[in-house]
Design a protein around this motif. Sequence first.
Motif, PDB file in Angstrom:
ATOM      1  N   ALA A  17      35.509  36.711  41.926  1.00  0.00           N
ATOM      2  CA  ALA A  17      35.736  35.306  41.098  1.00  0.00           C
ATOM      3  C   ALA A  17      34.540  35.616  40.378  1.00  0.00           C
ATOM      4  O   ALA A  17      32.620  35.707  40.979  1.00  0.00           O
ATOM      5  CB  ALA A  17      36.000  33.525  42.273  1.00  0.00           C
ATOM      6  N   SER A  22      36.305  30.054  42.198  1.00  0.00           N
ATOM      7  CA  SER A  22      36.681  29.543  40.436  1.00  0.00           C
ATOM      8  C   SER A  22      36.915  28.090  40.226  1.00  0.00           C
ATOM      9  O   SER A  22      37.534  28.014  38.754  1.00  0.00           O
ATOM     10  CB  SER A  22      38.278  30.473  40.700  1.00  0.00           C
ATOM     11  N   ASP A  43      37.830  34.612  36.253  1.00  0.00           N
ATOM     12  CA  ASP A  43      38.039  33.285  37.122  1.00  0.00           C
ATOM     13  C   ASP A  43      39.193  33.115  36.776  1.00  0.00           C
ATOM     14  O   ASP A  43      40.183  31.420  36.686  1.00  0.00           O
ATOM     15  CB  ASP A  43      37.577  32.012  36.106  1.00  0.00           C
TER      16      ASP A  43
END
Length: 81
Positions: A17, A22, A43
Amino acid sequence: MDKARAVGSTRVWPIGAASVESKGEAIAEIAAMKEAGIVAVSDDGKPIATAKLARQLWTIVASLDLPVIEHSETFRSPRAR
């Protein structure tokens, strides 16, 4: 990664991420994730909240030689239909 190596029949390319959970509000621990084996960050369609955070992200990934996988999505207002 260990499980994939043990089985031996699957290639796994982990993507970390770019931001914490995220959410786009704080940059994730990308260097630590690279040490753990990620090959890119993303993301997945969720935006980074500010230009300042985006610049911080790009500075970090450039120093680590990691790509960013961008998956942008367009919001379409129900009124626009």
